[in-house]
Design a protein around this motif. Structure first.
Motif, PDB file in Angstrom:
ATOM      1  N   VAL A 181       0.925  -1.200   0.062  1.00 49.21           N
ATOM      2  CA  VAL A 181      -0.040   0.096   0.212  1.00 49.21           C
ATOM      3  C   VAL A 181       0.954   0.893  -0.079  1.00 49.21           C
ATOM      4  N   TRP A 182       0.825   2.011  -1.068  1.00 49.31           N
ATOM      5  CA  TRP A 182       1.597   3.114  -1.266  1.00 49.31           C
ATOM      6  C   TRP A 182       0.467   4.378  -0.965  1.00 49.31           C
ATOM      7  N   PHE A 183       0.826   5.129  -0.081  1.00 52.16           N
ATOM      8  CA  PHE A 183       0.060   6.498   0.036  1.00 52.16           C
ATOM      9  C   PHE A 183       0.580   7.591  -0.049  1.00 52.16           C
ATOM     10  N   ASN A 184       0.413   8.562  -0.749  1.00 54.23           N
ATOM     11  CA  ASN A 184       1.053  10.010  -0.750  1.00 54.23           C
ATOM     12  C   ASN A 184       0.042  11.142  -1.161  1.00 54.23           C
ATOM     13  N   SER A 185       0.284  12.138  -0.783  1.00 50.04           N
ATOM     14  CA  SER A 185      -0.608  13.559  -1.035  1.00 50.04           C
ATOM     15  C   SER A 185      -0.061  13.832  -2.493  1.00 50.04           C
ATOM     16  N   PRO A 208       3.332  14.199   2.644  1.00 48.51           N
ATOM     17  CA  PRO A 208       3.324  12.855   3.299  1.00 48.51           C
ATOM     18  C   PRO A 208       3.633  11.580   2.212  1.00 48.51           C
ATOM     19  N   GLY A 209       4.646  10.610   2.582  1.00 43.09           N
ATOM     20  CA  GLY A 209       4.533   9.521   1.858  1.00 43.09           C
ATOM     21  C   GLY A 209       4.665   8.280   2.549  1.00 43.09           C
ATOM     22  N   ILE A 210       3.871   7.132   2.451  1.00 45.90           N
ATOM     23  CA  ILE A 210       4.040   6.007   3.383  1.00 45.90           C
ATOM     24  C   ILE A 210       3.561   4.889   2.601  1.00 45.90           C
ATOM     25  N   ILE A 211       4.709   4.057   2.942  1.00 48.95           N
ATOM     26  CA  ILE A 211       4.776   2.678   2.055  1.00 48.95           C
ATOM     27  C   ILE A 211       4.489   1.543   3.034  1.00 48.95           C
ATOM     28  N   GLU A 212       3.398   0.883   3.122  1.00 49.91           N
ATOM     29  CA  GLU A 212       3.072  -0.399   3.969  1.00 49.91           C
ATOM     30  C   GLU A 212       2.940  -1.527   3.262  1.00 49.91           C
ATOM     31  N   TRP A 213       4.162  -2.498   3.608  1.00 47.94           N
ATOM     32  CA  TRP A 213       4.229  -3.827   3.000  1.00 47.94           C
ATOM     33  C   TRP A 213       4.687  -4.725   3.776  1.00 47.94           C
ATOM     34  N   PRO A 214       4.064  -5.422   4.790  1.00 48.53           N
ATOM     35  CA  PRO A 214       4.552  -6.383   5.834  1.00 48.53           C
ATOM     36  C   PRO A 214       5.603  -7.316   5.319  1.00 48.53           C
ATOM     37  N   ALA A 215       5.172  -8.102   4.258  1.00 43.75           N
ATOM     38  CA  ALA A 215       6.052  -9.162   3.653  1.00 43.75           C
ATOM     39  C   ALA A 215       7.158  -8.366   3.117  1.00 43.75           C
ATOM     40  N   GLY A 216       7.310  -7.404   2.644  1.00 49.33           N
ATOM     41  CA  GLY A 216       8.421  -6.773   1.845  1.00 49.33           C
ATOM     42  C   GLY A 216       9.373  -5.935   2.746  1.00 49.33           C
ATOM     43  N   LYS A 267      14.812   9.794   5.708  1.00 49.09           N
ATOM     44  CA  LYS A 267      14.786  11.267   5.105  1.00 49.09           C
ATOM     45  C   LYS A 267      15.356  11.204   3.553  1.00 49.09           C
ATOM     46  N   PHE A 268      15.251  10.129   2.990  1.00 49.94           N
ATOM     47  CA  PHE A 268      15.822  10.023   1.584  1.00 49.94           C
ATOM     48  C   PHE A 268      14.747  10.814   0.920  1.00 49.94           C
ATOM     49  N   PRO A 269      15.080  11.580   0.095  1.00 47.40           N
ATOM     50  CA  PRO A 269      14.504  12.511  -0.820  1.00 47.40           C
ATOM     51  C   PRO A 269      13.770  11.400  -2.031  1.00 47.40           C
ATOM     52  N   ALA A 270      12.524  11.168  -2.086  1.00 50.08           N
ATOM     53  CA  ALA A 270      11.765  10.542  -3.110  1.00 50.08           C
ATOM     54  C   ALA A 270      10.796  11.267  -3.526  1.00 50.08           C
ATOM     55  N   SER A 271      10.051  10.718  -4.761  1.00 51.56           N
ATOM     56  CA  SER A 271       9.087  11.544  -5.553  1.00 51.56           C
ATOM     57  C   SER A 271       8.179  10.491  -6.167  1.00 51.56           C
ATOM     58  N   THR A 272       6.923  11.160  -6.503  1.00 51.54           N
ATOM     59  CA  THR A 272       6.068  10.325  -7.220  1.00 51.54           C
ATOM     60  C   THR A 272       6.567   9.663  -8.497  1.00 51.54           C
ATOM     61  N   MET A 273       7.593  10.322  -9.085  1.00 46.48           N
ATOM     62  CA  MET A 273       8.334   9.626 -10.509  1.00 46.48           C
ATOM     63  C   MET A 273       8.912   8.170  -9.767  1.00 46.48           C
ATOM     64  N   ASP A 274       8.971   8.048  -8.722  1.00 40.57           N
ATOM     65  CA  ASP A 274       9.756   6.692  -8.091  1.00 40.57           C
ATOM     66  C   ASP A 274       8.619   5.691  -8.046  1.00 40.57           C
ATOM     67  N   ILE A 275       7.429   5.995  -8.335  1.00 38.34           N
ATOM     68  CA  ILE A 275       6.643   4.861  -7.939  1.00 38.34           C
ATOM     69  C   ILE A 275       6.711   3.643  -9.156  1.00 38.34           C
ATOM     70  N   PHE A 276       6.601   4.147 -10.179  1.00 37.26           N
ATOM     71  CA  PHE A 276       6.657   3.213 -11.349  1.00 37.26           C
ATOM     72  C   PHE A 276       7.894   2.466 -11.488  1.00 37.26           C
ATOM     73  N   ALA A 281      14.239   7.632 -17.653  1.00 41.32           N
ATOM     74  CA  ALA A 281      13.295   7.561 -16.677  1.00 41.32           C
ATOM     75  C   ALA A 281      13.647   8.498 -15.550  1.00 41.32           C
ATOM     76  N   ASP A 282      12.717   9.393 -15.255  1.00 39.50           N
ATOM     77  CA  ASP A 282      12.996  10.428 -14.274  1.00 39.50           C
ATOM     78  C   ASP A 282      13.266   9.866 -12.835  1.00 39.50           C
ATOM     79  N   GLY A 283      12.309   8.842 -12.572  1.00 40.98           N
ATOM     80  CA  GLY A 283      12.404   8.303 -11.186  1.00 40.98           C
ATOM     81  C   GLY A 283      13.244   6.981 -11.053  1.00 40.98           C
ATOM     82  N   MET A 284      13.555   6.771  -9.873  1.00 39.86           N
ATOM     83  CA  MET A 284      14.240   5.597  -9.390  1.00 39.86           C
ATOM     84  C   MET A 284      13.713   4.445  -8.669  1.00 39.86           C
TER      85      MET A 284
END
Length: 168
Positions: free
Chosen positions: A15-19, A50-58, A66-75, A93-96
């Motif tokens: 589950v990946w949540f961000n505003s 805010p950005g939250i990633i929940e994945w109990p198995a992973g 505090k690692f800088p991340a972006s929605t470009m990193d989702i895909f 690819a812009d993201g990583m």
């Protein structure tokens, strides 16, 4: 999330949540944590969310980073997790992929994060951020000055020029 638990698939579901970009002005308590700007600006109050990633198995040991991340990193992240071949992504690819971050800190970000909004722009390269507002450039140290109050472009000309060249 309750539905995932009730279905017995919560552990294996990411589950990946961000505003979307930035907070709104005129709301109490304020929505940007004291940062400069709001939604629609290229200052931190207009970009950070805010950005939250929940994945109990992973992600067995949840933590805050505090690692800088972006929605470009989702895909790129989902592509790596699902084993999609590199050919499935348009290049460049812009993201990583953030997959390595799921288990440990991974050091500085190798790909800067670009932003553009109505003629203004920002280039976030870990600690430093280049901002272009109405064609005027400024440099900020986000670690020492997260509120972006002091333009360092004259005090740090080498860093300013490095980010400006990369931005161009």
């Amino acid at each position: 999330r309750k539905g995932l638990r009730d279905a017995g698939i919560a552990d294996d579901t990411l589950v990946w949540f961000n505003s979307d970009n930035g907070g709104l002005p005129g709301i109490q308590p304020e929505t940007v944590g004291g940062l400069r700007g709001f939604k629609g600006s290229v200052y931190e109050g207009g970009l950070r969310v805010p950005g939250i990633i929940e994945w109990p198995a992973g992600i067995p040991n949840p933590r805050v980073t505090k690692f800088p991340a972006s929605t470009m990193d989702i895909f790129p992240t989902i592509a790596e997790l699902t084993g999609l071949p590199a050919s499935a992504q348009l290049q460049p690819a812009d993201g990583m992929s953030l997959k390595p971050l799921f288990t440990k800190e991974i050091g500085p970000r190798l790909k800067p994060i670009p932003f553009r909004h109505i003629g203004n722009a920002a280039w976030v390269d870990n600690q430093y951020k280049l901002v272009s507002v109405k064609g005027k450039f400024a440099l900020y140290d986000l670690e020492a000055d997260p509120h972006e109050t002091t333009d360092l472009s004259e005090q740090q000309p080498k860093i300013f020029q490095r980010l400006r060249s990369a931005f161009d």
